[in-house]
Enzyme design. Sequence first.
Site, PDB file in Angstrom:
ATOM      1  N   SER A 673       1.267   9.912  -3.235  1.00 16.97           N
ATOM      2  CA  SER A 673       0.117   9.412  -3.967  1.00 16.97           C
ATOM      3  C   SER A 673      -0.086  10.261  -5.228  1.00 16.97           C
ATOM      4  CB  SER A 673      -1.112   9.415  -3.063  1.00 16.97           C
ATOM      5  OG  SER A 673      -2.145   8.652  -3.588  1.00 16.97           O
ATOM      6  N   ASP A 764       1.316  -1.631  -0.265  1.00 15.80           N
ATOM      7  CA  ASP A 764       0.385  -0.641  -0.801  1.00 15.80           C
ATOM      8  C   ASP A 764      -0.457  -1.295  -1.900  1.00 15.80           C
ATOM      9  OD1 ASP A 764      -0.925   1.553  -1.817  1.00 15.80           O
ATOM     10  OD2 ASP A 764       0.876   2.744  -2.183  1.00 15.80           O
ATOM     11  N   HIS A 796      -0.434   2.220   1.954  1.00 14.83           N
ATOM     12  CA  HIS A 796      -0.345   3.484   1.218  1.00 14.83           C
ATOM     13  C   HIS A 796       0.139   4.676   2.052  1.00 14.83           C
ATOM     14  CE1 HIS A 796      -1.015   5.790  -2.345  1.00 14.83           C
ATOM     15  NE2 HIS A 796      -1.972   6.538  -1.820  1.00 14.83           N
TER      16      HIS A 796
END
Length: 820
Positions: A673, A764, A796
């Site tokens: 991320s 995601d 995610h």
Amino acid sequence: MLRYLTNTPSSTYFAFNSQLSLHFPKSPHLQSSTQHRTSLRKLFGVCSRMDRLGVSAVTEVAANLDDFTEEEFVSQSKVYKEFTNMSTIDKAWTFKSLSGRVSQTMFSITQPNLVANKRKKFMLSSVISEEANGGLNVEWAPFPIDVTGASVMVPSPSGSKLLVVRNPENDSPTLFEIWGPFQLEKEIRVPQSKHGSVYVDGWFEGISWSADESAIAYVAEEPSVPKPSFSDTAGYKKDVGSNSTDKDFSSWKGQGDWEEDWGEAYSGKRQPALFVIHINSGDVCAVQGIGRSLSVGQVVWAPTTKGSHEYLVFVGWPSDTRKFGMKYCYNRPCAIYAVMAPSFGSEKRDIAINDDVTVINLTQGTSSAFLPRFTPDGKLLVFLSAKTCVDTGAHSATHSLHKIEWDTDREPSPAKIVDVVPVVMCPEDGGFPGIYCFDFLSKPWLSDGSTMIFSSVWRSTEVILSVNVLSGKVTRITPNNSNHSWSLLALDGNNILAVCSSLVDVPQIKYGSITKEDSKDAIWRWLDVSSPTSESHEKVKSLLSSLQFDILTIPVKNDSENPKKGAGNPIEAIYVSSKSKHEDCDPLIVILHGGPHGVSSSCFSKTSGFLASIGYSLLIVNYRGSIGFGEEALQSILGKIGSQDVNDVLAAVDHAIDMGLANPSKIMVLGGSHGGFLTTHLIGQAPDKFVAAAARNPVCNLALMVSTSDIPDWCFVETFGTRGLSIYTEAPSPELLSSFHEQSPISHISKVKTPTLFLLGAKDLRVPVTNGLQYARALKQNGVAVKVIVFPEDIHPINRPQSDFESFVNIGVWFKKYCK
């Protein structure tokens, strides 16, 4: 907030180079019929099955792997399987015995099942008693009970009943089970026409028993809206309702109007709404007066007010405009409301409330109020606020604790908000950095009725705090001299059940009790609770026994742009290494958390433990912007992502090298991320620093992400600072897109030469898969060694059991390949 949330179909490998080229039959659109090769999942499944059968060698491997890579896949998959198989304690509940001297405890535990690609859920019971000599006597049930399929379990206030909710599959009803001490007492089926699945996500989730245990309030998906029907003869066809049993093969259901959801992890879920179920009658009633302008969650039954009416208190988020992603995003405005609860009469079981009933906003003085809890005497309503998040746009920040009076002699009304614990801007000398708490127990109180117990982040550790809501006094009740992390499980009067762990110590259940209490501070004693889970972790404990860890303090480089004192305070990094001394340092993996307003704590991590066990040292960096270090340090990163955070990580790496903890020629970097954003920035801005990299759902191009993410506001605030709130637009200009590009890793791509592994979740919504794919394709075009694995059904976190397993074994093998 860009961080990982901690499972079924196959992963898809894109063959961007000759490092590994595997394709799976379940994704025919991504392969040709001549490209079927043995999948790594088959290898991993074989490892698991053969180990259970006592077979020591794996012979089924991918045909095109070189001998070194093949050997690493086999050996590393066996090691990670030991970590993956570990069970995890999620929750616990305590129940007083009739004698009052013994605590009966239920633990909710999960364990990944790699072959089924699911998580097994089970309950394990124990009896804990304090002995005369000060020790503990713990007796465990001989075996756990499988409760897989139970969506959530909630004991009643007295502990005499247990609610088990089983959410539906497809069009089946939601099942509510009420269990007594010896048997199932009631089973209530709620059809889809009443509501959809009960929310059990930990955020909108709210299930609360009434005081007399006759009713339960909860949050569930509102009923589905009827969709248009079409026919090949009549064209449009009047909808006959979802309950119709008539089969008309000449017609079909249309899609109807698209409705926005709350983004990542909520895809396809309908609006959360409030319901009450009456246990004796089985009647279910939607709570009136709220309307669709609010999405609701975190409901609690209020103390009874004067008169016959009962009230529900809940958190509401405005949902009549654009819905940004909710998961991990504390900057969404919210307030605490009260609404009259439906009443159930004996003759007419479901008594509707008048149409003029409205909700009452109890917290009009703040833009953020959540996690409401009443004191045991019912006189105060205590709650957390993330007002600094709402005001600045940061998706997570330092929380504050507040209270309002609840008068049981009159109807609810807006009340004056009183600060209990304010936001800490700059902690002094390692002192209390502020509240970073993301959940409360349903009953978080000690027996004095005014002391609240909860978990929080304290720099690079997790601690348990006590807060007296009358005086505002905050006390760290877990040991001050320990770098371990502590997580609260349950309260039993003035005793605490918690879990203590570190990066090199598996989780240990702890029992805390007050040994001395005076006018200044209570002194807590913590004892180990022996458990079957500890015994089952012996193999992992053996793997970790040769490791050690420390928390390093690292000065930040002089930053004249940050006048605030807190922004100049040192950062921290957790260093994990072998205890044994040898001439050359082990290869070092720099691990970076997401957010950027997340944190890496010292608590046990299966993935970090695995990587450290196969011969790597770890440098886990908490750069400025991380939670747990005060608000000034956190806010300092806004508008400076890609520069300040990059410099902090490089300062930590240089610090490790200068201390002789790292060989500069054997350093790798791993992040997901925003940590992936940093990973790809680092290999572009410091192209000679890292020999290999791995990025999980990385932010690589903000100009692309801003138009596709469920949190486009994040792109504006992190790129432009708080000014991003005022310039936010759904249609960014070329000038804005240019600024996004300049602050993105892709702007440095021409300098990258580091071999990079990409792990991407195809579903995601936070960082859509196109971000990683575009960057990986550009690297390949530039001749850089690249490997991409796409998980078609992952979002995610990429945390489905098989996806997680495949990801980290590939990370370990990738790093070994480039750091032999």
